[in-house]
Motif scaffolding. Structure first.
Motif, PDB file in Angstrom:
ATOM      1  N   VAL A 192       2.743 -13.959  -6.516  1.00 19.84           N
ATOM      2  CA  VAL A 192       3.647 -13.899  -7.665  1.00 19.84           C
ATOM      3  C   VAL A 192       3.121 -12.961  -8.747  1.00 19.84           C
ATOM      4  O   VAL A 192       3.896 -12.374  -9.509  1.00 19.84           O
ATOM      5  CB  VAL A 192       3.897 -15.320  -8.236  1.00 19.84           C
ATOM      6  N   ARG A 193       1.793 -12.772  -8.830  1.00 20.81           N
ATOM      7  CA  ARG A 193       1.221 -11.889  -9.858  1.00 20.81           C
ATOM      8  C   ARG A 193       1.689 -10.448  -9.646  1.00 20.81           C
ATOM      9  O   ARG A 193       2.217  -9.806 -10.563  1.00 20.81           O
ATOM     10  CB  ARG A 193      -0.307 -11.966  -9.807  1.00 20.81           C
ATOM     11  N   ILE A 194       1.537  -9.937  -8.417  1.00 18.31           N
ATOM     12  CA  ILE A 194       2.013  -8.576  -8.125  1.00 18.31           C
ATOM     13  C   ILE A 194       3.541  -8.556  -8.160  1.00 18.31           C
ATOM     14  O   ILE A 194       4.151  -7.560  -8.551  1.00 18.31           O
ATOM     15  CB  ILE A 194       1.476  -8.088  -6.762  1.00 18.31           C
ATOM     16  N   GLY A 195       4.143  -9.681  -7.783  1.00 13.71           N
ATOM     17  CA  GLY A 195       5.602  -9.783  -7.818  1.00 13.71           C
ATOM     18  C   GLY A 195       6.158  -9.530  -9.209  1.00 13.71           C
ATOM     19  O   GLY A 195       7.159  -8.816  -9.374  1.00 13.71           O
ATOM     20  N   ARG A 196       5.485 -10.083 -10.219  1.00 12.07           N
ATOM     21  CA  ARG A 196       5.926  -9.862 -11.606  1.00 12.07           C
ATOM     22  C   ARG A 196       5.760  -8.392 -12.005  1.00 12.07           C
ATOM     23  O   ARG A 196       6.577  -7.844 -12.742  1.00 12.07           O
ATOM     24  CB  ARG A 196       5.132 -10.763 -12.553  1.00 12.07           C
ATOM     25  N   SER A 197       4.680  -7.770 -11.511  1.00 15.75           N
ATOM     26  CA  SER A 197       4.453  -6.340 -11.818  1.00 15.75           C
ATOM     27  C   SER A 197       5.569  -5.482 -11.224  1.00 15.75           C
ATOM     28  O   SER A 197       6.083  -4.557 -11.878  1.00 15.75           O
ATOM     29  CB  SER A 197       3.104  -5.883 -11.249  1.00 15.75           C
ATOM     30  N   SER A 216       0.842  -1.209   0.000  1.00 18.48           N
ATOM     31  CA  SER A 216       0.000   0.000   0.000  1.00 18.48           C
ATOM     32  C   SER A 216       0.871   1.251   0.000  1.00 18.48           C
ATOM     33  O   SER A 216       0.596   2.225  -0.721  1.00 18.48           O
ATOM     34  CB  SER A 216      -0.910   0.016   1.225  1.00 18.48           C
ATOM     35  N   LEU A 217       1.910   1.234   0.818  1.00 16.15           N
ATOM     36  CA  LEU A 217       2.827   2.384   0.899  1.00 16.15           C
ATOM     37  C   LEU A 217       3.597   2.573  -0.400  1.00 16.15           C
ATOM     38  O   LEU A 217       3.841   3.702  -0.838  1.00 16.15           O
ATOM     39  CB  LEU A 217       3.802   2.189   2.063  1.00 16.15           C
ATOM     40  N   PHE A 218       3.969   1.460  -1.031  1.00 16.37           N
ATOM     41  CA  PHE A 218       4.689   1.519  -2.303  1.00 16.37           C
ATOM     42  C   PHE A 218       3.816   2.173  -3.377  1.00 16.37           C
ATOM     43  O   PHE A 218       4.270   3.050  -4.130  1.00 16.37           O
ATOM     44  CB  PHE A 218       5.107   0.112  -2.722  1.00 16.37           C
ATOM     45  N   VAL A 219       2.529   1.771  -3.429  1.00 16.14           N
ATOM     46  CA  VAL A 219       1.588   2.353  -4.395  1.00 16.14           C
ATOM     47  C   VAL A 219       1.385   3.843  -4.096  1.00 16.14           C
ATOM     48  O   VAL A 219       1.401   4.686  -5.006  1.00 16.14           O
ATOM     49  CB  VAL A 219       0.236   1.601  -4.358  1.00 16.14           C
ATOM     50  N   GLU A 220       1.215   4.182  -2.813  1.00 16.21           N
ATOM     51  CA  GLU A 220       1.034   5.582  -2.396  1.00 16.21           C
ATOM     52  C   GLU A 220       2.249   6.424  -2.791  1.00 16.21           C
ATOM     53  O   GLU A 220       2.126   7.563  -3.263  1.00 16.21           O
ATOM     54  CB  GLU A 220       0.824   5.620  -0.883  1.00 16.21           C
ATOM     55  N   MET A 221       3.390   5.833  -2.639  1.00 17.66           N
ATOM     56  CA  MET A 221       4.652   6.495  -2.966  1.00 17.66           C
ATOM     57  C   MET A 221       4.704   6.852  -4.462  1.00 17.66           C
ATOM     58  O   MET A 221       5.065   7.975  -4.849  1.00 17.66           O
ATOM     59  CB  MET A 221       5.768   5.506  -2.605  1.00 17.66           C
ATOM     60  N   LEU A 222       4.301   5.880  -5.299  1.00 19.87           N
ATOM     61  CA  LEU A 222       4.282   6.123  -6.749  1.00 19.87           C
ATOM     62  C   LEU A 222       3.255   7.193  -7.109  1.00 19.87           C
ATOM     63  O   LEU A 222       3.511   8.055  -7.961  1.00 19.87           O
ATOM     64  CB  LEU A 222       3.974   4.821  -7.495  1.00 19.87           C
ATOM     65  N   GLN A 223       2.090   7.151  -6.454  1.00 15.71           N
ATOM     66  CA  GLN A 223       1.037   8.147  -6.715  1.00 15.71           C
ATOM     67  C   GLN A 223       1.484   9.555  -6.331  1.00 15.71           C
ATOM     68  O   GLN A 223       1.104  10.536  -6.964  1.00 15.71           O
ATOM     69  CB  GLN A 223      -0.227   7.764  -5.946  1.00 15.71           C
TER      70      GLN A 223
END
Length: 537
Positions: free
Chosen positions: A130-135, A100-107
């Motif tokens: 693994v799905r999000i891992g690949r992203s 969540s923090l990683f996504v917030e950071m990008l936003q």
């Protein structure tokens, strides 16, 4: 001392508070200092904020919730602030927050750096996503961090933890430079995926090995059920490798527990004490579990009681409650649960499973229903294992009509373990018509399980329907189902010896049968003597 610091000039105040923060040993001590910083209005200064966040998120006395509250009050958090909190959550029981923090950071257009990705990837490994891992891997490639050794090692670990060992191996093979962590990550990946052959090949190819390498190899064998091989590797480690650590010993004790190798388990306990390894909560729990599974409940209780004055959690209570239940010590098991409640240790799903197991052994149907209902009241959902255990309680107690009604009302399809418990109850209590119906359903569910055919064959034999009993055995041959022979394991002077019926494979087979014949002769002689004594009475 703090009053003196406050009354000094601003520069001195700042320096003294920095010193106090560096010397902080506990979260309660820190909170007093933080309150004072807020009172005098300097808590949000950059040099304090970063140190405060670092202490609350990453120190031995960390409180990740407290750290997050501080983060939320930070205006325009920096990359350092995000990295600190992401790392803190990656080490916590809630690694999802890192994402969540990683996504917030990008936003918020804060650009990740080479410190960000390893802890995001570590969180994904914990979550096995693994799905999000690949992203995230794609983000790493786009931002040019794919040649960072630390990030590459994290990706190998993530793919291995998620069961995608092919991607892990591809990452490993394409790395221009590898270090020991790279090899250990690949080794651990194969171990987690159950490919012990490839795991051993990697281990044997390693030019350098440390305690992590040996521990991963041992743990891989334990996870694959090759317990004897795990112990053999440990013995080799003692001769050739580094000193084991507490992580190694947890795996080794697990192998001893599964084999019922009590003497070897005691030897491992001595190793822990003699080498002064830290008695972590996980290690203590493993010792309790080993002694309980090997039948030494008293020794398990001694190890359990020694840890009560220190930090405790529900896992060690589960091991002890479950150990007592397995050995039929029902009253003691339930009393220990009451003690756990007094100490306000919150039960989990496994606790209730152990309690239901105790009720099954003791024939306590009323208590079992109380525990089963308490699951929902404690905010938990009963899983298949709980339903199977409840079925076992009812079936053992002969409440077969109630058990069948319970089966029909379940919110899921009945599993083989549920039906197996009902089948055993039907056979033991003579309800052979219901047993036949359940036995047929079990074969439908598990057509390659030898025990299902044997179970139904036994039902037909009890009903004296010999042709159908024979047909079950023939059906096994037709479908290529082999009966796995039962075996016994005997531990003599720390060595394990395995036997099946009429076994002559043991190197000392002749001497064993000679002793067996002598014992049988002696038993017959004792019986003859008893009969003669009764004749002359």
């Amino acid at each position: 001392m703090l009053n003196a610091a406050v009354s000094s000039n601003p520069a001195t105040v700042t320096q003294k508070f920095v010193t106090f923060l560096e010397k902080c040993k506990s979260i309660s001590e820190f909170k007093k200092l933080h309150a004072l910083l807020i009172t005098i209005g300097i808590s949000k200064e950059t040099q304090f904020n970063s140190r405060i966040l670092n202490f609350t998120a990453l120190s031995d006395s960390s409180n990740i919730g407290y750290a997050h509250n501080i983060f939320l009050q930070t205006e325009n958090p920096t990359i350092f602030d995000y990295n600190t909190l992401i790392r803190g959550y990656s080490n916590s029981k809630n690694p999802c927050k890192s994402l969540s923090l990683f996504v917030e950071m990008l936003q918020n257009e804060v650009v990740p750096d080479h410190f960000t990705y390893p802890f995001v990837v570590k969180s994904l490994a914990k979550l096995s996503d693994v799905r999000i891992g690949r992203s995230v891997h794609c983000c790493i490639l786009k931002t040019g961090f794919d040649d960072d050794l630390y990030i590459s090692n994290s990706l190998i670990h993530m793919y291995g933890s998620c069961g995608d060992v092919l991607c892990a191996r591809k990452m490993f093979d394409e790395m221009p430079v590898k270090n020991l962590v790279s090899w250990n990550s690949m080794l651990d990946g194969y171990g987690k995926c159950g490919d012990v052959v490839s795991m051993r090949e990697v281990f044997d190819s390693m030019m350098e090995r440390d305690v992590v390498s040996w521990s991963s190899l041992i743990d891989g064998y334990v996870k694959d059920g090759e317990y004897a091989e795990a112990l053999a590797v440990f013995e080799k480690m003692r001769v050739e490798g580094p000193k084991a650590n507490e992580v190694t010993m947890v795996s080794v004790l697990g192998a001893c527990a599964h084999l019922g190798a009590l003497e070897q388990g005691r030897a491992m306990h001595r190793y822990v004490v003699e080498n002064r390894l830290p008695m972590t909560l996980v290690l203590r729990t493993s010792l309790v579990d080993m002694y309980a599974k090997c039948g030494e409940v008293e020794e398990a209780l001694v190890v359990f009681r020694e840890g009560l004055g220190r930090k405790t959690d529900v896992l060690i209570w589960n091991s002890m409650i479950g150990g007592l239940a397995t050995h039929g010590l029902v009253t003691e098991s339930l009393e220990l649960y009451k003690e756990m409640q007094v100490l306000k240790v919150r039960p989990d799903e496994i606790t209730y499973l152990c309690l239901l197991c105790a009720c099954a052994h003791g024939g306590l149907v009323k208590e079992a229903w109380r525990f089963f209902d308490a699951l929902g009241k404690d905010g938990m959902t009963a899983k298949c294992e709980h339903y199977a255990c409840m079925m076992d309680v009812l079936a053992r107690a002969g409440r077969l009509t109630e058990a069948y009604q319970f089966l029909c009302k379940m919110p899921m399809e009945p599993t083989a373990s549920m039906l197996g418990a009902l089948l055993n109850g039907c056979i033991n209590h003579g309800k052979l018509d219901l047993a036949e119906k359940v036995g047929k359903k079990l074969i439908e569910l598990e057509p390659l399980h030898d025990g299902r055919y044997v179970g139904l064959s036994n039902v037909y034999a009890l009903k004296k329907r010999w042709d159908e009993a024979k047909a079950m055995r023939e059906a096994m041959d037709t479908r290529g189902v082999k009966k796995i022979p039962g075996f016994s394991v005997v531990e003599i002077y720390g060595s394990l010896h395995r036997f099946i019926a009429h076994d002559k494979a043991h190197p000392e087979s002749d001497q064993i049968y000679m002793i067996l014949e002598f014992v049988l002769w002696q038993m017959k002689l004792d019986k003859d003597c008893e009969e003669q004594e009764q004749l002359f009475m």
